[in-house]
Design a protein around this motif. Structure first.
Motif, short mmCIF file in Angstrom:
data_model
loop_
_atom_site.label_atom_id
_atom_site.label_comp_id
_atom_site.label_asym_id
_atom_site.label_seq_id
_atom_site.Cartn_x
_atom_site.Cartn_y
_atom_site.Cartn_z
N PHE A 143 5.02 10.95 0.64
CA PHE A 143 4.76 9.59 1.10
C PHE A 143 5.88 9.19 2.05
O PHE A 143 7.06 9.26 1.71
CB PHE A 143 4.69 8.62 -0.08
CG PHE A 143 3.49 8.85 -0.95
CD1 PHE A 143 2.29 8.21 -0.69
CD2 PHE A 143 3.55 9.72 -2.02
CE1 PHE A 143 1.18 8.43 -1.48
CE2 PHE A 143 2.45 9.95 -2.82
CZ PHE A 143 1.26 9.31 -2.55
N VAL B 65 7.90 6.42 4.26
CA VAL B 65 8.19 4.98 4.18
C VAL B 65 9.16 4.61 5.29
O VAL B 65 10.28 5.13 5.34
CB VAL B 65 8.81 4.60 2.82
CG1 VAL B 65 9.07 3.10 2.76
CG2 VAL B 65 7.92 5.04 1.68
N MET C 274 3.91 2.70 1.62
CA MET C 274 3.80 4.13 1.42
C MET C 274 2.64 4.68 2.25
O MET C 274 1.52 4.17 2.17
CB MET C 274 3.54 4.44 -0.06
CG MET C 274 4.69 4.10 -0.98
SD MET C 274 6.00 5.34 -0.89
CE MET C 274 7.17 4.64 -2.08
N VAL D 18 8.92 11.18 -1.87
CA VAL D 18 9.06 10.01 -1.00
C VAL D 18 10.10 10.30 0.06
O VAL D 18 11.23 10.68 -0.26
CB VAL D 18 9.48 8.76 -1.81
CG1 VAL D 18 9.67 7.57 -0.90
CG2 VAL D 18 8.44 8.45 -2.89
#
Length: 322
Positions: free
Chosen positions: A220, A222, A231, A262
């Motif tokens: 994801f 960001v 996200m 992430v």
């Protein structure tokens, strides 16, 4: 004169029994605290549960409302969350390495979060996956006063001791697993910004030099500079094989864990933030906060800064490109 009886009359016994039944029927808020960190993650989770209520728990800092059944907040035993914009947003070396043991960068936020009614655990690790060459730290020191970078597992401790800030990117991996046979549905992973300031002062120092390719898992992405970071699922690759992007919801249990990656980045700011994982299982719902020892994660932009990598054959830092 007859002495008063020590035993209550039958009518009094019936009244006392009825009062006990009423007392047991009243919902009671129960706080359960657990700890047990390995020195690399947040110390524990706090859970407040009200029996008999199936409403949705409000997300921490998210502004949602309802009758909570479970609210889980993971936080450190060292300190609370800093006021946005305050100097305390920078994790101290002692707070980031306290505990039973530290296994370095690969487990710098490692923790098992299981408390009360929370039916899942999350192992949080702040690493750059398999790209040490793409791991940068912002440090306000001249190169001559910066010690050589350590081997990969010790990079996080090296940075903490020098007061360095992750530069440009901070990559986080989350290993989520249920604690029982019942499935737990992961609904969303949200970013909550704690502070956004101008980029920190200093130069960028790389943890690797001359590295080859590595693993880029589906993750994801960001952008921390956005007013409300979101996200965005992106695909990955491993060698010549493409790894397709995946998105919420996910389902986990004790025998079926889920890895979440992430990649949070900033191009212009010094940003502190934390994550909130929303889950449900059966009639229960909750939100679990994920952070670094109870303090927000942090990254600062390095764009336009002097950059260096270390020449081990010469024992010096030399100019590089970010």
């Amino acid at each position: 004169t007859p002495k008063p009886s020590r035993n209550p009359t039958p009518k009094l016994r019936l009244a006392l029994a009825a009062a006990a039944v009423v007392a047991l029927a009243v919902p009671v808020a129960v706080a359960v605290a657990s700890s047990g960190t390995d020195g690399t993650g947040t110390a524990g989770a706090r859970v407040a549960e009200r029996p008999g209520q199936g409403g949705r728990a409000p997300a921490t800092g998210g502004g949602t409302s309802g009758s909570p059944s479970v609210t889980a907040t993971a936080s450190a035993g060292t300190s609370g969350e800093p006021t946005p914009g305050s100097p305390s947003a920078t994790p101290s070396p002692s707070a980031a390495t306290s505990g039973a043991h530290t296994d370095g960068d690969k487990g710098s936020a490692k923790e098992s979060r299981r408390s009360g009614g929370t039916p899942l655990t999350v192992d949080v690790r702040m690493n750059n996956w398999d790209y040490p060459c793409d791991r940068w730290y912002l440090l306000d020191r001249p190169p001559a006063k910066v010690p050589p970078p350590p081997s990969d597992p010790d990079a996080r401790g090296w940075a903490n001791a020098l007061g360095a800030v992750p530069g440009g990117h901070l990559r986080i991996s989350l290993a989520v697993q249920g604690t029982g046979d019942e499935a737990v549905v992961l609904h969303s992973l949200n970013v909550r910004t704690a502070a956004r300031m101008p980029a920190a002062a200093g130069s960028a120092f790389s943890m690797g030099n001359g590295c080859g390719g590595g693993l880029t898992p589906a993750s994801f992405d960001v952008g921390l500079d956005a007013p409300q970071p979101l996200m965005r699922p992106v695909a990955g690759e491993q060698g010549d094989r493409k790894i397709p992007a995946t998105d919420f919801p996910f389902k986990v249990s004790a025998s079926d864990p889920q890895m979440l990656y992430v990649d949070a980045h900033t191009e212009a700011n010094d940003v502190s933030w934390y994550l909130e994982l929303e889950w449900s299982s059966g009639g229960r719902r909750g939100t679990l906060r994920l952070d670094d020892h109870g303090r927000p994660f942090r990254a600062s932009a390095v764009k336009g800064r002097a950059a260096y990598h270390y020449r081990h054959d010469q024992g010096v830092w030399e100019p590089a490109e970010y």
